[in-house]
Motif scaffolding. Structure first.
Motif, PDB file in Angstrom:
ATOM      1  N   LEU A 153       4.720  29.113 -15.283  1.00 50.39           N
ATOM      2  CA  LEU A 153       3.631  30.086 -15.408  1.00 50.39           C
ATOM      3  C   LEU A 153       3.677  30.749 -16.782  1.00 50.39           C
ATOM      4  O   LEU A 153       2.633  30.938 -17.421  1.00 50.39           O
ATOM      5  CB  LEU A 153       3.741  31.140 -14.306  1.00 50.39           C
ATOM      6  N   ARG A 154       4.865  31.078 -17.262  1.00 43.58           N
ATOM      7  CA  ARG A 154       5.021  31.661 -18.601  1.00 43.58           C
ATOM      8  C   ARG A 154       4.485  30.702 -19.654  1.00 43.58           C
ATOM      9  O   ARG A 154       3.719  31.091 -20.530  1.00 43.58           O
ATOM     10  CB  ARG A 154       6.489  31.985 -18.875  1.00 43.58           C
ATOM     11  N   MET A 155       4.879  29.446 -19.581  1.00 45.25           N
ATOM     12  CA  MET A 155       4.488  28.476 -20.600  1.00 45.25           C
ATOM     13  C   MET A 155       2.982  28.212 -20.568  1.00 45.25           C
ATOM     14  O   MET A 155       2.354  28.037 -21.611  1.00 45.25           O
ATOM     15  CB  MET A 155       5.282  27.182 -20.445  1.00 45.25           C
ATOM     16  N   GLU A 156       2.388  28.191 -19.366  1.00 52.21           N
ATOM     17  CA  GLU A 156       0.939  27.988 -19.244  1.00 52.21           C
ATOM     18  C   GLU A 156       0.163  29.113 -19.921  1.00 52.21           C
ATOM     19  O   GLU A 156      -0.914  28.887 -20.480  1.00 52.21           O
ATOM     20  CB  GLU A 156       0.536  27.931 -17.768  1.00 52.21           C
ATOM     21  N   ASN A 157       0.686  30.333 -19.857  1.00 55.75           N
ATOM     22  CA  ASN A 157      -0.026  31.501 -20.374  1.00 55.75           C
ATOM     23  C   ASN A 157       0.459  31.942 -21.755  1.00 55.75           C
ATOM     24  O   ASN A 157      -0.085  32.889 -22.320  1.00 55.75           O
ATOM     25  CB  ASN A 157       0.109  32.656 -19.375  1.00 55.75           C
ATOM     26  N   ARG A 158       1.439  31.255 -22.306  1.00 58.58           N
ATOM     27  CA  ARG A 158       2.015  31.668 -23.584  1.00 58.58           C
ATOM     28  C   ARG A 158       1.010  31.645 -24.742  1.00 58.58           C
ATOM     29  O   ARG A 158       0.972  32.589 -25.537  1.00 58.58           O
ATOM     30  CB  ARG A 158       3.241  30.805 -23.922  1.00 58.58           C
ATOM     31  N   PRO A 159       0.177  30.614 -24.877  1.00 56.27           N
ATOM     32  CA  PRO A 159      -0.797  30.647 -25.976  1.00 56.27           C
ATOM     33  C   PRO A 159      -1.725  31.872 -25.908  1.00 56.27           C
ATOM     34  O   PRO A 159      -1.977  32.515 -26.924  1.00 56.27           O
ATOM     35  CB  PRO A 159      -1.571  29.339 -25.818  1.00 56.27           C
ATOM     36  N   ALA A 160      -2.197  32.213 -24.714  1.00 56.45           N
ATOM     37  CA  ALA A 160      -3.080  33.379 -24.569  1.00 56.45           C
ATOM     38  C   ALA A 160      -2.310  34.674 -24.847  1.00 56.45           C
ATOM     39  O   ALA A 160      -2.843  35.603 -25.469  1.00 56.45           O
ATOM     40  CB  ALA A 160      -3.693  33.412 -23.176  1.00 56.45           C
ATOM     41  N   HIS A 161      -1.064  34.741 -24.402  1.00 59.64           N
ATOM     42  CA  HIS A 161      -0.224  35.911 -24.657  1.00 59.64           C
ATOM     43  C   HIS A 161       0.002  36.097 -26.157  1.00 59.64           C
ATOM     44  O   HIS A 161      -0.166  37.202 -26.686  1.00 59.64           O
ATOM     45  CB  HIS A 161       1.115  35.759 -23.927  1.00 59.64           C
ATOM     46  N   LYS A 162       0.340  35.018 -26.845  1.00 59.61           N
ATOM     47  CA  LYS A 162       0.572  35.106 -28.286  1.00 59.61           C
ATOM     48  C   LYS A 162      -0.716  35.479 -29.026  1.00 59.61           C
ATOM     49  O   LYS A 162      -0.683  36.259 -29.984  1.00 59.61           O
ATOM     50  CB  LYS A 162       1.164  33.803 -28.805  1.00 59.61           C
ATOM     51  N   ALA A 163      -1.845  34.975 -28.584  1.00 65.39           N
ATOM     52  CA  ALA A 163      -3.121  35.345 -29.192  1.00 65.39           C
ATOM     53  C   ALA A 163      -3.406  36.838 -28.981  1.00 65.39           C
ATOM     54  O   ALA A 163      -3.921  37.510 -29.878  1.00 65.39           O
ATOM     55  CB  ALA A 163      -4.256  34.496 -28.613  1.00 65.39           C
ATOM     56  N   TYR A 164      -3.043  37.356 -27.813  1.00 58.64           N
ATOM     57  CA  TYR A 164      -3.221  38.780 -27.519  1.00 58.64           C
ATOM     58  C   TYR A 164      -2.347  39.622 -28.453  1.00 58.64           C
ATOM     59  O   TYR A 164      -2.807  40.625 -29.002  1.00 58.64           O
ATOM     60  CB  TYR A 164      -2.861  39.032 -26.055  1.00 58.64           C
ATOM     61  N   LEU A 165      -1.106  39.200 -28.652  1.00 63.12           N
ATOM     62  CA  LEU A 165      -0.228  39.899 -29.593  1.00 63.12           C
ATOM     63  C   LEU A 165      -0.834  39.876 -30.995  1.00 63.12           C
ATOM     64  O   LEU A 165      -0.903  40.916 -31.673  1.00 63.12           O
ATOM     65  CB  LEU A 165       1.159  39.249 -29.629  1.00 63.12           C
ATOM     66  N   ASP A 166      -1.270  38.706 -31.426  1.00 63.50           N
ATOM     67  CA  ASP A 166      -1.841  38.548 -32.771  1.00 63.50           C
ATOM     68  C   ASP A 166      -3.123  39.357 -32.954  1.00 63.50           C
ATOM     69  O   ASP A 166      -3.436  39.772 -34.074  1.00 63.50           O
ATOM     70  CB  ASP A 166      -2.114  37.081 -33.075  1.00 63.50           C
ATOM     71  N   ALA A 167      -3.856  39.573 -31.879  1.00 67.98           N
ATOM     72  CA  ALA A 167      -5.116  40.306 -31.953  1.00 67.98           C
ATOM     73  C   ALA A 167      -4.913  41.817 -32.095  1.00 67.98           C
ATOM     74  O   ALA A 167      -5.875  42.543 -32.345  1.00 67.98           O
ATOM     75  CB  ALA A 167      -5.968  40.014 -30.718  1.00 67.98           C
ATOM     76  N   HIS A 168      -3.662  42.273 -31.916  1.00 68.80           N
ATOM     77  CA  HIS A 168      -3.372  43.713 -31.978  1.00 68.80           C
ATOM     78  C   HIS A 168      -2.238  44.025 -32.956  1.00 68.80           C
ATOM     79  O   HIS A 168      -1.251  44.672 -32.592  1.00 68.80           O
ATOM     80  CB  HIS A 168      -3.010  44.228 -30.583  1.00 68.80           C
ATOM     81  N   PRO A 169      -2.368  43.608 -34.217  1.00 72.99           N
ATOM     82  CA  PRO A 169      -1.271  43.833 -35.171  1.00 72.99           C
ATOM     83  C   PRO A 169      -1.008  45.315 -35.447  1.00 72.99           C
ATOM     84  O   PRO A 169       0.100  45.684 -35.826  1.00 72.99           O
ATOM     85  CB  PRO A 169      -1.740  43.119 -36.440  1.00 72.99           C
ATOM     86  N   ASP A 170      -2.004  46.150 -35.207  1.00 71.61           N
ATOM     87  CA  ASP A 170      -1.824  47.587 -35.407  1.00 71.61           C
ATOM     88  C   ASP A 170      -1.033  48.238 -34.274  1.00 71.61           C
ATOM     89  O   ASP A 170      -0.472  49.316 -34.446  1.00 71.61           O
ATOM     90  CB  ASP A 170      -3.185  48.275 -35.535  1.00 71.61           C
ATOM     91  N   LYS A 171      -0.950  47.572 -33.115  1.00 73.31           N
ATOM     92  CA  LYS A 171      -0.251  48.124 -31.956  1.00 73.31           C
ATOM     93  C   LYS A 171       1.109  47.468 -31.704  1.00 73.31           C
ATOM     94  O   LYS A 171       1.994  48.095 -31.137  1.00 73.31           O
ATOM     95  CB  LYS A 171      -1.120  47.984 -30.715  1.00 73.31           C
ATOM     96  N   VAL A 172       1.277  46.206 -32.075  1.00 77.05           N
ATOM     97  CA  VAL A 172       2.523  45.486 -31.782  1.00 77.05           C
ATOM     98  C   VAL A 172       3.487  45.663 -32.955  1.00 77.05           C
ATOM     99  O   VAL A 172       3.295  45.090 -34.022  1.00 77.05           O
ATOM    100  CB  VAL A 172       2.251  43.995 -31.500  1.00 77.05           C
ATOM    101  N   HIS A 173       4.508  46.471 -32.728  1.00 77.76           N
ATOM    102  CA  HIS A 173       5.519  46.748 -33.755  1.00 77.76           C
ATOM    103  C   HIS A 173       6.502  45.581 -33.852  1.00 77.76           C
ATOM    104  O   HIS A 173       6.888  45.172 -34.933  1.00 77.76           O
ATOM    105  CB  HIS A 173       6.231  48.057 -33.409  1.00 77.76           C
ATOM    106  N   LEU A 174       6.927  45.070 -32.702  1.00 77.48           N
ATOM    107  CA  LEU A 174       7.751  43.858 -32.629  1.00 77.48           C
ATOM    108  C   LEU A 174       7.660  43.295 -31.227  1.00 77.48           C
ATOM    109  O   LEU A 174       7.303  43.998 -30.299  1.00 77.48           O
ATOM    110  CB  LEU A 174       9.212  44.129 -33.025  1.00 77.48           C
ATOM    111  N   ALA A 175       7.963  42.010 -31.099  1.00 80.93           N
ATOM    112  CA  ALA A 175       7.843  41.370 -29.793  1.00 80.93           C
ATOM    113  C   ALA A 175       8.675  40.102 -29.749  1.00 80.93           C
ATOM    114  O   ALA A 175       8.856  39.435 -30.771  1.00 80.93           O
ATOM    115  CB  ALA A 175       6.382  41.033 -29.496  1.00 80.93           C
TER     116      ALA A 175
END
Length: 91
Positions: free
Chosen positions: A16-38
């Motif tokens: 389940l993690r691997m299936e959703n990882r691309p969308a999760h990473k895109a979500y992180l990338d879409a919020h560079p002002d909010k994601v300090h580290l991950a």
């Protein structure tokens, strides 16, 4: 305000993690002002089993909203999610 999001995956949910990882990473990338580290947490065998994300947000409500919008959360990946105020001391 820095907030640490610490999430543990449900048991046997690597697929389940691997299936959703691309969308999760895109979500992180879409919020560079909010994601300090991950990055992922790992079990004894080295497999991904959770997430650690430090958010830079205005308040806890914003952290909660961001966490709820994460594709991993929407997919039901996490068994437990903790949001804690965090202070950067080194790094």
């Amino acid at each position: 305000m820095l907030v640490a999001l610490i999430a543990q995956d449900k048991s046997n949910s690597l697929d389940l993690r691997m299936e959703n990882r691309p969308a999760h990473k895109a979500y992180l990338d879409a919020h560079p002002d909010k994601v300090h580290l991950a990055g992922p947490l790992h079990d004894k065998e080295g497999a991904m089993c959770g997430s650690l994300i430090v958010l830079d947000v205005a308040d806890m409500a914003e952290a909660e909203a961001w966490a709820a919008g994460d594709p991993y959360a929407k997919a039901g990946l996490f068994a437990d999610v903790s949001l804690k105020p965090w202070t950067k001391v080194i790094g």
